[in-house]
Design a protein around this motif. Structure first.
Motif, mmCIF file in Angstrom:
data_model
loop_
_atom_site.group_PDB
_atom_site.id
_atom_site.type_symbol
_atom_site.label_atom_id
_atom_site.label_comp_id
_atom_site.label_asym_id
_atom_site.label_seq_id
_atom_site.Cartn_x
_atom_site.Cartn_y
_atom_site.Cartn_z
ATOM 1 N N GLN A 205 78.151 96.092 -50.245
ATOM 2 C CA GLN A 205 76.686 96.129 -50.171
ATOM 3 C C GLN A 205 76.127 97.522 -50.435
ATOM 4 O O GLN A 205 75.109 97.934 -49.861
ATOM 5 N N ALA A 206 76.785 98.255 -51.339
ATOM 6 C CA ALA A 206 76.317 99.581 -51.741
ATOM 7 C C ALA A 206 75.613 99.468 -53.090
ATOM 8 O O ALA A 206 76.103 98.801 -54.009
ATOM 9 N N LEU A 219 72.679 105.014 -54.400
ATOM 10 C CA LEU A 219 71.862 104.840 -53.201
ATOM 11 C C LEU A 219 72.679 104.525 -51.956
ATOM 12 O O LEU A 219 72.232 104.788 -50.832
ATOM 13 N N GLY A 220 73.830 103.929 -52.112
ATOM 14 C CA GLY A 220 74.647 103.572 -50.962
ATOM 15 C C GLY A 220 74.153 102.319 -50.260
ATOM 16 O O GLY A 220 73.435 101.487 -50.829
ATOM 17 N N ASP A 250 73.392 111.620 -56.295
ATOM 18 C CA ASP A 250 73.907 110.887 -55.139
ATOM 19 C C ASP A 250 72.968 111.114 -53.960
ATOM 20 O O ASP A 250 72.816 112.253 -53.488
ATOM 21 N N LEU A 251 72.338 110.027 -53.482
ATOM 22 C CA LEU A 251 71.343 110.131 -52.414
ATOM 23 C C LEU A 251 71.894 109.715 -51.051
ATOM 24 O O LEU A 251 71.128 109.513 -50.109
ATOM 25 N N GLY A 256 69.915 115.727 -47.834
ATOM 26 C CA GLY A 256 69.819 116.230 -49.192
ATOM 27 C C GLY A 256 70.411 115.261 -50.187
ATOM 28 O O GLY A 256 70.533 114.060 -49.932
ATOM 29 N N LEU A 257 70.811 115.813 -51.330
ATOM 30 C CA LEU A 257 71.380 114.992 -52.391
ATOM 31 C C LEU A 257 72.366 115.840 -53.180
ATOM 32 O O LEU A 257 72.420 117.069 -53.035
ATOM 33 N N ALA A 258 73.116 115.172 -54.012
ATOM 34 C CA ALA A 258 74.071 115.874 -54.872
ATOM 35 C C ALA A 258 73.810 115.464 -56.305
ATOM 36 O O ALA A 258 73.601 114.280 -56.600
#
Length: 262
Positions: A205-206, A219-220, A250-251, A256-258
């Motif tokens: 469910q990612a 989003l994960g 990548d959130l 933060g984010l990458a």
């Protein structure tokens, strides 16, 4: 003298009886019963022939009415773009001889619903010899997997189209959920004038999506819509210049984010 009167009375009664018997010919005179039987047989034969004649007239009337009600026209309604009208008509009529009275409505509806691009169908009698077939066509909103499509109700169906549609990947049990989230994600991206070209929901469910500018957004599993809206607000400061091939953001981080570039 009394004896003479009795003889006269007896003679008179005998005379009346003979006269009475002679006054009803065919019944009491000799051979009369045979003639009656013969006449009765003729009468019964006549009645039988009359009944047969009336029966034939009735059968002809029923046959004429059946022929009059025989289906010889199919009127198609509905906004058809992909469904084949001739195939629908052929499926309804086929080689079957039927009329509006003995029409197998339920089986006809099921047969038409199995045709490509047909989502639902209604069939209505148009007296005396026509059928109106109203077809609700599938409306594709996304490609599903390698060779299927997703309609606007979140249902997967077999079909192909030349229209430019986003590509969905996931389990069919999640198809309806993916469509709902796609609409929310699309609304969140509207300020950037970007669209989703590829949406994926993993077995865990990612969520992952690819955008029309080539950027991949991870989003994960947790609060994907909220993360996407936050990123949209920060986009001008995060993405500077044209997006490079293979670039990913990548959130899934809490603070933060990458950003990855190949």
């Amino acid at each position: 003298m009394e004896k003479s009167l009795k003889q006269n009375a007896s003679s008179l009664r005998s005379h009346k009886k003979v006269k009475s018997e002679q006054g009803i010919p065919g019944f009491f005179w000799e051979g009369g019963s045979a003639l009656f039987k013969k006449q009765g047989q003729k009468l019964l034969l006549g009645l039988a022939l009359l009944m047969i004649g009336l029966g034939l007239v009735g059968v002809k009337a029923v046959f004429d009415q059946w022929s009059y009600l025989q289906v010889n026209q199919v009127v198609l309604t509905g906004n058809l773009h992909e469904a084949d009208p001739e195939l629908i008509k052929k499926t309804v009529v086929g080689g079957r001889l039927m009329n509006l009275v003995n029409l197998p409505m339920d089986s006809l509806i099921e047969e038409v619903k199995q045709l490509p691009w047909v989502r639902n169908v209604e069939i209505r009698r148009l007296w005396p010899n026509s059928l109106e077939v109203n077809v609700l066509e599938q409306v594709p909103v996304a490609r599903w997997g390698d060779d299927q499509l997703l309609n606007n109700s979140g249902e997967v169906f077999d079909g192909d189209t030349e229209n430019q549609l986003p590509w969905f990947e996931g389990s069919q049990r999640d198809a309806s959920q993916m469509l709902m989230e796609y609409e929310r994600f699309t609304d969140a991206l509207r300020p950037l004038q970007l669209s989703i070209t590829h949406l994926k929901l993993s077995d865990r469910q990612a969520w992952t999506m690819e955008l029309s500018n080539g950027l991949t957004v991870i989003l994960g599993r947790t609060h994907p819509e909220a993360l996407l809206r936050q990123w949209v607000m920060a986009y001008p400061q995060v993405i500077i210049g044209p997006v490079q091939k293979g670039e990913r953001v990548d959130l899934r981080y809490a603070n933060g984010l990458a950003l990855y570039k190949e």
